[in-house]
Design a protein around this motif. Structure first.
Motif, short mmCIF file in Angstrom:
data_model
loop_
_atom_site.label_atom_id
_atom_site.label_comp_id
_atom_site.label_asym_id
_atom_site.label_seq_id
_atom_site.Cartn_x
_atom_site.Cartn_y
_atom_site.Cartn_z
N ASP A 166 4.89 -16.94 11.22
CA ASP A 166 4.02 -15.78 10.98
C ASP A 166 4.68 -14.79 10.03
N VAL A 167 6.02 -14.69 10.10
CA VAL A 167 6.72 -13.74 9.21
C VAL A 167 6.66 -14.24 7.76
N LEU A 168 6.80 -15.56 7.57
CA LEU A 168 6.70 -16.11 6.20
C LEU A 168 5.34 -15.75 5.60
N LEU A 169 4.29 -15.90 6.43
CA LEU A 169 2.94 -15.62 5.92
C LEU A 169 2.73 -14.12 5.71
N GLU A 170 3.29 -13.31 6.60
CA GLU A 170 3.14 -11.85 6.43
C GLU A 170 3.87 -11.38 5.16
N LEU A 198 1.46 -10.42 -2.14
CA LEU A 198 0.15 -10.43 -2.81
C LEU A 198 -0.38 -9.00 -2.95
N ALA A 199 -0.24 -8.22 -1.86
CA ALA A 199 -0.74 -6.85 -1.89
C ALA A 199 -0.01 -6.02 -2.94
N THR A 200 1.31 -6.21 -3.02
CA THR A 200 2.10 -5.45 -3.99
C THR A 200 1.68 -5.81 -5.41
N ASN A 201 1.28 -7.09 -5.61
CA ASN A 201 0.87 -7.51 -6.96
C ASN A 201 -0.60 -7.25 -7.23
N GLY A 202 -1.23 -6.43 -6.40
CA GLY A 202 -2.62 -6.02 -6.66
C GLY A 202 -3.68 -6.93 -6.08
N SER A 203 -3.28 -7.97 -5.32
CA SER A 203 -4.30 -8.87 -4.75
C SER A 203 -4.52 -8.55 -3.28
N ASP A 209 -5.42 -9.82 2.57
CA ASP A 209 -6.20 -9.64 3.81
C ASP A 209 -6.73 -10.98 4.31
N ALA A 210 -7.22 -11.79 3.36
CA ALA A 210 -7.79 -13.09 3.75
C ALA A 210 -6.71 -13.98 4.38
N LEU A 211 -5.52 -13.92 3.80
CA LEU A 211 -4.42 -14.75 4.31
C LEU A 211 -4.06 -14.35 5.74
#
Ligand code: ATP
Length: 512
Positions: free
Chosen positions: A128-132, A138-143, A148-150
């Protein structure tokens, strides 16, 4: 005699070198944290446990200033909970509890972390930490949408206990091992985090007990004892500070994730149906408490849980912006009647409260606030560690100091006679003797005053009191303020009031 089942000292995987403990502490990446960790060791805050034997992974000891800072932190939590709230009382329950406690709490069946190993580097990670971490990237890169979907997909898979799905999600998102850089992952396995040990002399299963993985259950099993003996009416809370133990697998994060740590937990017992109101109430109170300790608002945030724990119907983390990103320091959970209900079932003892206002018996609902003392300590270190350029242009040099709130600072003031003669030490000693009943002080009369100021900066002492020749004439001393390095002349008789004002509860918690 107790024997802890992980007591395999010679086992390579739990014994690691100092270098690993400190320099590779943050998952083999630096994040600018190295200096803070070295500072903590060098200046008596945190040492690796049993260092002479090369340390024990994810176990740490607190040195003289660390112990003071941690005690001050715990004390401020206790005061804010128990002293400032008429309807919150304290408890100090034992670490060992009846084994059925952990069956009732769900820890025997579901206190697991999903682990995945990389076959090339042989390193183990929490899936779960790898995915978080990927979502944060992704969030930092603007996605943000993708992030959120992940997280949503991860929550769904974990809820359904679809571990193969979790593994596939890691591969589909091309999450590579940070060490080997490959996607050569094993399957995901659940790993129970509780330490077990035997009580008594007969080694059979019936004597197996656990080291508590959270302090909360000591509160739940004592709910009626406390309610009756402290004559509390719902709503009321029980607060406790104590050790908890978790066999954390990914434990290379200094004191962020330890195997033995301390929790500061409060369970607030309420009428069913009122949980959302109280949940919001405690969320706000707890956020303000962190701010009151001097943590800037922009470095704190709420993070709603994507996957609710087995006991919760709402849960949020308070996160602090560590140098390695926003991470949880405290959880606030609406635990419903899950724990009391299960204890009632397994113990066959009623866990009900008679509510005279509505003339009804019920099993109360619970809002929990759960903070880690060690993680908050780490937050204070990261927040307080300052390196600035100081001095006039020609003589500029790097200055390091720990900017702790005065109420938290290990030492409140240092008494420093300018020279070790002319009667100045005697005056310094007298000031020390007068103030030592109220504050933790240091007296030092050796070396240059500049060196002595620097030493106090490095342990975060907010006030340095210098005794000089003028003191002999007019009973004044200089106070040097740690953060600004400004000095002012004050009467010796005013010292107590000046320090007290900075460390008083009222001053800190006016807002709460
Ligand atoms: P994480 O997701 O980081 O493992 P958690 O959600 O399991 O934490 P809780 O069970 O909610 O944590 O525990 C409450 C608090 O106890 C956490 O916010 C944290 O401050 C502290 N804590 C939990 N586990 C550890 C640990 N291994 N080392 C230090 N502190 C911990």
């Amino acid at each position: 005699m107790f024997e802890i089942s992980v007591q395999t000292y010679a086992h390579k995987s739990i014994v690691i070198s100092l270098q690993e403990l400190f320099l590779e502490a943050m998952n083999e990446q630096d994040f600018g944290i190295k200096e803070i960790i070295s500072h903590a060791k060098e200046y008596g805050f945190v040492y690796p446990s049993s260092e002479i034997y090369d340390g024990l992974q994810a176990v740490y000891d607190y040195g003289p200033y660390g112990a003071e800072l941690k005690n001050n932190l715990k004390n401020l939590w206790w005061q804010a909970m128990v002293k400032l709230n008429e309807n919150v009382v304290g408890l100090d329950a034992a670490i060992f509890m009846h084994p059925l406690t952990w069956k009732a709490s769900g820890h025997v069946d579901s206190f697991n972390d999903p682990m995945i190993d990389n076959k090339d580097s042989k390193k183990r990670y929490r899936a779960d930490v790898l995915l978080e971490d990927k979502a944060a990237e992704l969030a930092t890169n603007g996605s943000q949408d993708k992030a959120d979907a992940l997280l949503k997909e991860m929550g769904k898979l974990l809820d359904a206990e679809n571990l193969e799905g979790v593994r596939q999600l890691i591969i589909d998102n091309e999450i590579a091992c940070p060490i080997s850089g490959t996607l050569n992952w094993t399957e995901v396995r659940q790993f129970n985090l509780m330490f077990s040990t035997q009580i008594g002399s007969v080694a059979d299963d019936a004597n197996n007990i656990y080291l508590r993985p959270e302090t909360a259950q000591g509160i739940f099993v004592n709910f009626l004892n406390v309610q009756k003996t402290a004559r509390q009416k719902i709503p009321f809370g029980i607060a406790q500070i104590g050790k908890a133990f978790r066999n954390e697998i990914v434990a290379r994060q200094f004191i962020f994730r330890m195997r033995e740590f301390e929790q500061m937990e409060m369970q607030f017992f309420i009428r069913p149906g009122e949980e959302m109101e109280w949940y919001e109430h405690w969320k706000q109170i707890r956020l303000k408490w962190h701010r009151a300790l001097g943590i800037p608002n922009e470095d704190l945030r709420f993070h709603d849980h994507d996957k609710l724990a087995h006991y919760a119907n709402a849960a949020v983390d308070i996160e602090f912006k560590f140098p390695f990103g926003f991470k949880e320091v405290e959880g606030i959970h609406s635990r419903t009647d899950f724990d009391l209900g299960n204890h009632q079932e397994l113990s066959r003892k009623k866990m009900q409260y008679f509510d005279p206002t509505i003339n009804k018996n019920y099993v109360p609902y619970v809002i929990e606030t759960s903070a880690g003392a060690d993680r908050l300590f780490f937050m204070l270190l990261c927040n307080g560690f300052k390196q600035v350029t100081a001095g006039a242009e020609a003589h500029q040099k790097q200055r390091t100091f720990l900017k702790f709130h005065p109420a938290l600072a290990p030492v409140k003031a240092a008494i420093l006679p300018l020279v070790k003669k002319d009667g100045l030490p005697e005056i310094g000693r007298k000031i020390f003797e007068d103030l030592k009943y109220d504050f933790n002080l240091i007296y030092e009369d050796a070396q240059s005053i500049g060196k002595r100021y620097t030493r106090q900066d490095l342990i975060g002492t907010p006030f340095c009191i210098a005794v000089d020749h003028q003191t002999k004439e007019d009973e004044t001393v200089t106070i040097r303020h740690r953060d600004t390095m400004e000095q002012e002349r004050v009467k010796i008789s005013a010292l107590k009031g000046i320090i007290e004002k900075e460390v008083s509860l009222k001053n800190i918690f006016r807002e709460l």
